[in-house]
Write a protein that holds these residues in place. Structure first.
Motif, PDB file in Angstrom:
ATOM      1  N   TYR A 106       0.846  -1.191   0.000  1.00  0.00           N
ATOM      2  CA  TYR A 106       0.000   0.000   0.000  1.00  0.00           C
ATOM      3  C   TYR A 106       0.878   1.237   0.000  1.00  0.00           C
ATOM      4  O   TYR A 106       1.863   1.306   0.741  1.00  0.00           O
ATOM      5  N   LEU A 107       0.520   2.202  -0.806  1.00  0.00           N
ATOM      6  CA  LEU A 107       1.207   3.481  -0.855  1.00  0.00           C
ATOM      7  C   LEU A 107       0.146   4.567  -0.643  1.00  0.00           C
ATOM      8  O   LEU A 107      -0.838   4.620  -1.386  1.00  0.00           O
ATOM      9  N   ARG A 108       0.341   5.389   0.396  1.00  0.00           N
ATOM     10  CA  ARG A 108      -0.603   6.460   0.716  1.00  0.00           C
ATOM     11  C   ARG A 108       0.116   7.796   0.632  1.00  0.00           C
ATOM     12  O   ARG A 108       1.232   7.935   1.122  1.00  0.00           O
ATOM     13  N   PHE A 109      -0.559   8.775   0.030  1.00  0.00           N
ATOM     14  CA  PHE A 109      -0.036  10.141  -0.005  1.00  0.00           C
ATOM     15  C   PHE A 109      -1.179  11.090  -0.314  1.00  0.00           C
ATOM     16  O   PHE A 109      -2.271  10.662  -0.688  1.00  0.00           O
ATOM     17  N   ASP A 110      -0.935  12.375  -0.101  1.00  0.00           N
ATOM     18  CA  ASP A 110      -1.934  13.396  -0.385  1.00  0.00           C
ATOM     19  C   ASP A 110      -1.539  14.177  -1.623  1.00  0.00           C
ATOM     20  O   ASP A 110      -0.354  14.379  -1.887  1.00  0.00           O
ATOM     21  N   GLU A 111      -2.543  14.621  -2.349  1.00  0.00           N
ATOM     22  CA  GLU A 111      -2.344  15.501  -3.498  1.00  0.00           C
ATOM     23  C   GLU A 111      -2.864  16.877  -3.094  1.00  0.00           C
ATOM     24  O   GLU A 111      -4.005  17.010  -2.674  1.00  0.00           O
ATOM     25  N   SER A 112      -2.015  17.886  -3.179  1.00  0.00           N
ATOM     26  CA  SER A 112      -2.445  19.251  -2.861  1.00  0.00           C
ATOM     27  C   SER A 112      -3.315  19.775  -3.994  1.00  0.00           C
ATOM     28  O   SER A 112      -2.944  19.677  -5.162  1.00  0.00           O
ATOM     29  N   LEU A 113      -4.469  20.331  -3.635  1.00  0.00           N
ATOM     30  CA  LEU A 113      -5.385  20.879  -4.620  1.00  0.00           C
ATOM     31  C   LEU A 113      -5.273  22.400  -4.627  1.00  0.00           C
ATOM     32  O   LEU A 113      -4.735  23.002  -3.704  1.00  0.00           O
ATOM     33  N   GLU A 114      -5.800  23.028  -5.667  1.00  0.00           N
ATOM     34  CA  GLU A 114      -5.662  24.475  -5.855  1.00  0.00           C
ATOM     35  C   GLU A 114      -6.299  25.289  -4.737  1.00  0.00           C
ATOM     36  O   GLU A 114      -5.839  26.363  -4.414  1.00  0.00           O
ATOM     37  N   ASP A 115      -7.356  24.780  -4.121  1.00  0.00           N
ATOM     38  CA  ASP A 115      -8.085  25.556  -3.118  1.00  0.00           C
ATOM     39  C   ASP A 115      -7.500  25.428  -1.714  1.00  0.00           C
ATOM     40  O   ASP A 115      -8.143  25.774  -0.733  1.00  0.00           O
ATOM     41  N   GLY A 116      -6.281  24.904  -1.606  1.00  0.00           N
ATOM     42  CA  GLY A 116      -5.656  24.715  -0.306  1.00  0.00           C
ATOM     43  C   GLY A 116      -6.077  23.421   0.364  1.00  0.00           C
ATOM     44  O   GLY A 116      -5.573  23.065   1.417  1.00  0.00           O
ATOM     45  N   GLU A 117      -6.998  22.711  -0.253  1.00  0.00           N
ATOM     46  CA  GLU A 117      -7.447  21.415   0.264  1.00  0.00           C
ATOM     47  C   GLU A 117      -6.527  20.326  -0.287  1.00  0.00           C
ATOM     48  O   GLU A 117      -5.551  20.605  -0.971  1.00  0.00           O
ATOM     49  N   HIS A 118      -6.861  19.085   0.008  1.00  0.00           N
ATOM     50  CA  HIS A 118      -6.062  17.988  -0.516  1.00  0.00           C
ATOM     51  C   HIS A 118      -6.957  16.799  -0.855  1.00  0.00           C
ATOM     52  O   HIS A 118      -8.085  16.705  -0.383  1.00  0.00           O
ATOM     53  N   ALA A 119      -6.413  15.938  -1.677  1.00  0.00           N
ATOM     54  CA  ALA A 119      -7.057  14.662  -2.001  1.00  0.00           C
ATOM     55  C   ALA A 119      -6.168  13.560  -1.445  1.00  0.00           C
ATOM     56  O   ALA A 119      -4.940  13.642  -1.542  1.00  0.00           O
ATOM     57  N   SER A 120      -6.774  12.560  -0.837  1.00  0.00           N
ATOM     58  CA  SER A 120      -6.034  11.417  -0.317  1.00  0.00           C
ATOM     59  C   SER A 120      -5.948  10.361  -1.413  1.00  0.00           C
ATOM     60  O   SER A 120      -6.953  10.017  -2.033  1.00  0.00           O
ATOM     61  N   ILE A 121      -4.734   9.860  -1.637  1.00  0.00           N
ATOM     62  CA  ILE A 121      -4.503   8.843  -2.660  1.00  0.00           C
ATOM     63  C   ILE A 121      -4.041   7.562  -1.977  1.00  0.00           C
ATOM     64  O   ILE A 121      -3.155   7.594  -1.120  1.00  0.00           O
ATOM     65  N   LEU A 122      -4.631   6.440  -2.362  1.00  0.00           N
ATOM     66  CA  LEU A 122      -4.214   5.128  -1.884  1.00  0.00           C
ATOM     67  C   LEU A 122      -4.000   4.235  -3.092  1.00  0.00           C
ATOM     68  O   LEU A 122      -4.900   4.080  -3.924  1.00  0.00           O
ATOM     69  N   VAL A 123      -2.791   3.685  -3.193  1.00  0.00           N
ATOM     70  CA  VAL A 123      -2.469   2.741  -4.259  1.00  0.00           C
ATOM     71  C   VAL A 123      -2.215   1.392  -3.596  1.00  0.00           C
ATOM     72  O   VAL A 123      -1.385   1.286  -2.693  1.00  0.00           O
ATOM     73  N   LYS A 124      -2.949   0.377  -4.021  1.00  0.00           N
ATOM     74  CA  LYS A 124      -2.767  -0.980  -3.503  1.00  0.00           C
ATOM     75  C   LYS A 124      -2.259  -1.853  -4.640  1.00  0.00           C
ATOM     76  O   LYS A 124      -2.807  -1.826  -5.740  1.00  0.00           O
ATOM     77  N   ILE A 125      -1.215  -2.633  -4.364  1.00  0.00           N
ATOM     78  CA  ILE A 125      -0.688  -3.589  -5.338  1.00  0.00           C
ATOM     79  C   ILE A 125      -0.891  -4.974  -4.745  1.00  0.00           C
ATOM     80  O   ILE A 125      -0.362  -5.278  -3.673  1.00  0.00           O
TER      81      ILE A 125
END
Length: 146
Positions: A41-60
């Motif tokens: 599992y790889l987890r990280f956040d993506e910074s969005l333009e509005d100062g918010e973020h998206a959570s990303i989860l990649v499972k292999i």
């Protein structure tokens, strides 16, 4: 059951060809890599333009399948896409208007993970399909390292 979590640096480059236009997205963020059972599992956040973020989860999975979950609570959007080399897979996109069933066709995928030192590469070339129409061609290039 083995459960090891390691802090990593994540670099993601995405190229999207949609509606006759090419766009590129680059993300460089800290993340966490976890091996749990037979899956990675790889987890990280993506910074969005509005100062918010998206959570990303990649499972292999141990079979080499890739699951990609992206949640942006501020935008009320969550997607769950699945990738198996040379196959169509059913996924979904949750929006404030309801759930849209999406299909991916994985043209090519590659996963390489090395333990010592911890480094990895995940490449996915895929078509995103809605209602039997290709809505975009994607190139997903992710590199991570401890």
């Amino acid at each position: 059951m083995e459960n090891n979590t390691t802090n990593v640096n994540v670099d993601l480059n995405m190229s999207i060809f949609q509606a006759g236009e090419m766009t590129h997205t680059k993300i460089s963020e800290p993340g966490k890599f976890t091996r749990m059972g037979n899956a990675d599992y790889l987890r990280f956040d993506e910074s969005l333009e509005d100062g918010e973020h998206a959570s990303i989860l990649v499972k292999i999975t141990e079979k080499g399948e890739i699951h990609l979950k992206r949640s942006a609570k501020s935008a009320n959007i969550e997607s769950m896409l699945y990738f198996t080399n040379k196959k169509h897979s059913e996924g979904r996109l949750h929006t404030e208007y309801g759930v849209m069933n999406m299909t991916t066709y994985t043209k090519d995928s590659l996963v390489e993970i090395q333990s010592k030192p911890l480094v990895g590469k995940i490449n996915i070339d895929y078509d995103l399909i809605y209602d039997n129409n290709i809505v975009g061609n994607y190139k997903f290039r992710l590199i991570f390292s401890a």
